[in-house]
Design an enzyme around this catalytic site. Structure first.
Site, PDB file in Angstrom:
ATOM      1  N   LYS A 134    -111.702 133.123 -21.322  1.00  0.00           N
ATOM      2  CA  LYS A 134    -111.003 132.732 -22.543  1.00  0.00           C
ATOM      3  C   LYS A 134    -110.994 131.219 -22.733  1.00  0.00           C
ATOM      4  O   LYS A 134    -111.031 130.730 -23.871  1.00  0.00           O
ATOM      5  CB  LYS A 134    -109.575 133.291 -22.532  1.00  0.00           C
ATOM      6  CG  LYS A 134    -109.513 134.813 -22.596  1.00  0.00           C
ATOM      7  CD  LYS A 134    -110.188 135.370 -23.844  1.00  0.00           C
ATOM      8  CE  LYS A 134    -110.006 136.872 -23.985  1.00  0.00           C
ATOM      9  NZ  LYS A 134    -110.607 137.400 -25.224  1.00  0.00           N
ATOM     10  N   ASN A 173    -113.465 140.334 -31.039  1.00  0.00           N
ATOM     11  CA  ASN A 173    -112.221 140.740 -30.394  1.00  0.00           C
ATOM     12  C   ASN A 173    -112.410 141.495 -29.082  1.00  0.00           C
ATOM     13  O   ASN A 173    -111.538 141.432 -28.210  1.00  0.00           O
ATOM     14  CB  ASN A 173    -111.416 141.622 -31.365  1.00  0.00           C
ATOM     15  CG  ASN A 173    -110.286 142.361 -30.666  1.00  0.00           C
ATOM     16  OD1 ASN A 173    -109.249 141.793 -30.361  1.00  0.00           O
ATOM     17  ND2 ASN A 173    -110.502 143.644 -30.373  1.00  0.00           N
ATOM     18  N   THR A 208    -100.318 146.046 -26.002  1.00  0.00           N
ATOM     19  CA  THR A 208    -101.603 146.706 -26.202  1.00  0.00           C
ATOM     20  C   THR A 208    -101.965 147.551 -25.001  1.00  0.00           C
ATOM     21  O   THR A 208    -101.412 147.402 -23.916  1.00  0.00           O
ATOM     22  CB  THR A 208    -102.732 145.674 -26.421  1.00  0.00           C
ATOM     23  OG1 THR A 208    -102.910 144.908 -25.210  1.00  0.00           O
ATOM     24  CG2 THR A 208    -102.413 144.734 -27.564  1.00  0.00           C
ATOM     25  N   ASP A 237    -122.388 147.989 -28.052  1.00  0.00           N
ATOM     26  CA  ASP A 237    -122.255 147.308 -26.771  1.00  0.00           C
ATOM     27  C   ASP A 237    -122.357 145.822 -27.059  1.00  0.00           C
ATOM     28  O   ASP A 237    -123.436 145.299 -27.334  1.00  0.00           O
ATOM     29  CB  ASP A 237    -123.368 147.758 -25.814  1.00  0.00           C
ATOM     30  CG  ASP A 237    -123.360 146.990 -24.498  1.00  0.00           C
ATOM     31  OD1 ASP A 237    -122.464 146.133 -24.295  1.00  0.00           O
ATOM     32  OD2 ASP A 237    -124.262 147.241 -23.662  1.00  0.00           O
ATOM     33  N   TYR A 270    -110.497 136.204 -16.294  1.00  0.00           N
ATOM     34  CA  TYR A 270    -109.977 136.215 -17.660  1.00  0.00           C
ATOM     35  C   TYR A 270    -109.686 134.789 -18.122  1.00  0.00           C
ATOM     36  O   TYR A 270    -110.044 134.384 -19.235  1.00  0.00           O
ATOM     37  CB  TYR A 270    -108.726 137.088 -17.735  1.00  0.00           C
ATOM     38  CG  TYR A 270    -108.283 137.428 -19.129  1.00  0.00           C
ATOM     39  CD1 TYR A 270    -108.867 138.480 -19.824  1.00  0.00           C
ATOM     40  CD2 TYR A 270    -107.273 136.703 -19.765  1.00  0.00           C
ATOM     41  CE1 TYR A 270    -108.460 138.811 -21.112  1.00  0.00           C
ATOM     42  CE2 TYR A 270    -106.858 137.026 -21.049  1.00  0.00           C
ATOM     43  CZ  TYR A 270    -107.455 138.069 -21.719  1.00  0.00           C
ATOM     44  OH  TYR A 270    -107.044 138.381 -22.996  1.00  0.00           O
TER      45      TYR A 270
END
Length: 253
Positions: A155, A87, A188, A60, A151
């Protein structure tokens, strides 16, 4: 000798997608790789497929103590720690008006706070002998997208945090390089899953619009991002730290 021969690497979110592609690229060039994930079945299956130089550990990434246990497990198994690839990540579509606090916090916890935990824990273990930390940021930390505010924020935070940590390590004489890979849209499960959450007509419109913004006219293949991680993990990038390696088919150009 291969580019990362005998280097010991930890790759989070390594059971699929970009993490798995990074693990495959590192292994192909001689590394030993501990992949971590919350998906135990997929992680164990991929580690078995990848061979004797790969192993799996459930992790985790939002738990700081779990980071200590994970990195120490890699050192216990292979005797050293050379590379950490932060990642693991999540993403979903929602506007700034619609996103819930729960979804916002989950995104920040996994995409940003976990990178801090991993970087901090790695520095403690690398500062005597050096190493490379590769953080997976995104072009979405460079530009704004109205459907992914959390997001974008996470990032963007990864990018600037990486620069701060890289400067600290360089000026402290630790020989630890810390860099970002900033992928564009890739083929992905995370991207597919986010699109699947939209109405089919909305998902199709988004995909068509996004492809129209990419000069190369396609999404990245995971292995193309994996090769960028390999470059930053290897001594080929020995004069790079605090950098953003953009791999986006020309989208931000």
């Amino acid at each position: 000798m291969k580019r990362v021969q005998d280097k010991v690497c930890v790759v989070t979110g390594g059971a699929r997608g970009l993490g798995l592609a990074a693990a495959e690229a590192l292994l192909a060039e001689g590394a030993k790789v501990l992949i971590t994930d919350v998906d135990v079945a997929a992680g164990e299956a991929e580690a078995k497929r990848l061979g004797a130089n790969a192993a799996f550990r459930v992790q985790d990434v939002t738990n700081r103590a779990d980071w200590d246990a994970t990195l120490d497990a890699a050192i216990a198994k292979w005797g050293r720690l050379d590379v950490v690839v932060n990642n693991a990540g999540v993403g979903s579509f929602s506007t700034v008006e619609d996103i819930s606090l729960k979804d916002w916090q989950r995104t920040i916890d996994i995409n940003l706070s976990a990178v801090f935990f991993g970087t901090q824990a790695a520095i403690v273990r690398m500062k005597e002998k050096g190493g490379s930390i590769v953080n997976i940021a995104s072009i979405e930390g460079m530009i704004g997208e109205p459907l992914i505010p959390a997001y974008n924020a996470s990032k963007g935070g990864v990018r600037i945090f990486t620069k701060s940590a890289a400067i600290h390590c360089a000026r402290s004489g630790y020989n630890i390089r810390i860099n970002n890979v900033c992928p564009g849209f890739a083929e992905t499960q995370m991207v597919a899953g986010a699109l699947a959450a939209l109405k089919p007509e909305d998902a199709q419109a988004f995909a068509v619009k996004t492809l129209g913004r990419i000069p190369m006219g396609r999404f990245a293949r995971p292995e193309e991002i994996g090769k960028a991680v390999l470059f930053l993990a290897s001594d080929d990038s020995s004069y790079m730290t605090g950098s953003d390696l953009v791999v986006d088919g020309g989208m931000t150009a």
